[in-house]
Design a protein around this motif. Structure first.
Motif, PDB file in Angstrom:
ATOM      1  N   TYR A  37      17.565  27.372  24.244  1.00 46.60           N
ATOM      2  CA  TYR A  37      17.932  25.758  25.272  1.00 46.60           C
ATOM      3  C   TYR A  37      16.839  25.996  26.477  1.00 46.60           C
ATOM      4  N   ARG A  38      16.792  27.507  26.709  1.00 49.80           N
ATOM      5  CA  ARG A  38      16.002  27.599  28.132  1.00 49.80           C
ATOM      6  C   ARG A  38      14.791  27.680  27.797  1.00 49.80           C
ATOM      7  N   ALA A  39      14.972  28.461  26.545  1.00 54.87           N
ATOM      8  CA  ALA A  39      13.111  28.675  26.237  1.00 54.87           C
ATOM      9  C   ALA A  39      12.648  27.010  25.284  1.00 54.87           C
ATOM     10  N   MET A  40      12.948  26.143  24.737  1.00 55.10           N
ATOM     11  CA  MET A  40      12.673  24.810  24.959  1.00 55.10           C
ATOM     12  C   MET A  40      12.594  24.323  26.052  1.00 55.10           C
ATOM     13  N   ALA A  41      13.308  24.273  27.532  1.00 55.00           N
ATOM     14  CA  ALA A  41      13.362  23.638  28.488  1.00 55.00           C
ATOM     15  C   ALA A  41      11.960  24.322  29.227  1.00 55.00           C
ATOM     16  N   LEU A  42      11.458  25.683  28.942  1.00 58.69           N
ATOM     17  CA  LEU A  42       9.886  26.717  29.823  1.00 58.69           C
ATOM     18  C   LEU A  42       9.217  25.450  28.896  1.00 58.69           C
ATOM     19  N   TYR A  43       9.019  25.480  27.586  1.00 58.37           N
ATOM     20  CA  TYR A  43       7.374  24.772  27.002  1.00 58.37           C
ATOM     21  C   TYR A  43       7.509  23.393  27.549  1.00 58.37           C
ATOM     22  N   MET A  44       8.460  22.472  27.764  1.00 59.61           N
ATOM     23  CA  MET A  44       8.811  21.218  28.225  1.00 59.61           C
ATOM     24  C   MET A  44       7.956  21.474  29.809  1.00 59.61           C
ATOM     25  N   LEU A  45       8.199  22.213  30.419  1.00 57.49           N
ATOM     26  CA  LEU A  45       7.937  22.393  31.602  1.00 57.49           C
ATOM     27  C   LEU A  45       5.882  22.933  31.647  1.00 57.49           C
ATOM     28  N   ARG A  46       5.638  24.280  30.928  1.00 54.44           N
ATOM     29  CA  ARG A  46       4.363  24.761  30.903  1.00 54.44           C
ATOM     30  C   ARG A  46       3.400  23.357  30.057  1.00 54.44           C
ATOM     31  N   GLU A  47       4.060  22.408  29.371  1.00 57.78           N
ATOM     32  CA  GLU A  47       3.109  21.508  28.569  1.00 57.78           C
ATOM     33  C   GLU A  47       3.411  20.251  29.960  1.00 57.78           C
TER      34      GLU A  47
END
Ligand code: DC
Length: 219
Positions: A37-47
């Motif tokens: 879930y953190r990796a998914m959130a990291l993706y959202m933050l980066r995008e």
């Protein structure tokens, strides 16, 4: 059939430390679903996806290809081919993960991946909805908790040991806000499965908690 241990509980209860140690002693893999879930959130933050906009999160999540590998028993999380382990443990990513994990499309993708891993390998898996949703047939289920003050103090000690400047009151408030969100979301809220054993680690040492879980698994 693979042997599965499900460990659920609120942020900072010590789930990952305990689960990692139990996996080592049992010789099974440890699956940290929070990291997914953190990796998914990291993706959202980066995008730069607007975290207030659930439709935007649902739309964007198909662009995040998350895969798990195991190197010397340690889980590596790959986001679109990049090992992102080093970026996952910040407060910013943890809080964003609590927000983005309420979106059904995000959960669906990650739950499928988790079920596949657990079907293939003996594992101890930790998260919020493992005993209730992801692995309802897990042979052993634990609900690991501790008071919010104890959890905040542990997080504070962890961060200050890394040289980070932080405020205990703010960490405790963040933990309570995250608990509330995790426990009150519509899909798969954090709650103790009916057949899970409650372990309150507030006054227990790490070794005591590990022993307790090994004892429950042996039953
Ligand atoms: O355990 P953690 O702090 O790494 O988890 C980060 C966030 O991910 C948590 O606040 C809620 C979400 N999460 C979830 O919804 N379901 C899981 N199985 C694991 C984590």
């Amino acid at each position: 059939m693979a042997y599965n241990i499900a460990v659920d509980g609120p942020a900072g209860a010590g789930k990952s430390t305990i689960a990692k140690a139990v996996a080592e002693r049992l010789g099974c893999i440890y699956v940290d679903t929070g990291a997914m879930y953190r990796a998914m959130a990291l993706y959202m933050l980066r995008e730069k996806v607007d975290l207030q906009d659930r439709a935007a999160i649902a739309g964007a999540c198909t662009g995040a290809d998350i895969k798990i590998g195991f190197e010397d028993g340690v889980q590596a999380v790959y986001l679109n081919g990049e090992n992102v382990n080093a970026f996952l443990r910040t407060e910013e990513v943890g809080n964003a993960a609590s927000v983005t994990s309420v979106v059904p499309e995000v959960r669906k993708r990650l739950v499928e991946l988790q079920q596949l891993l657990a079907a293939e390998s003996d594992c101890i898996m930790d998260g919020r909805d493992i005993g209730t949703c992801v692995l309802p047939k897990a042979q052993t289920k634990i609900y690991l908790t501790a008071s919010s003050m104890v959890r905040a103090k542990r997080r504070y000690d962890e961060l200050t040991a890394k040289g980070e400047n932080c405020d205990l009151g703010k960490i405790k408030a963040d933990i309570e806000e995250r608990d509330y969100r995790d426990m009150h979301r519509e899909i798969s809220p954090l709650k103790q499965a009916e057949d899970a054993v409650l372990v309150d680690s507030s006054d227990m040492t790490i070794e005591e908690v590990i022993e307790r879980i090994l004892e429950l698994a042996k039953r």
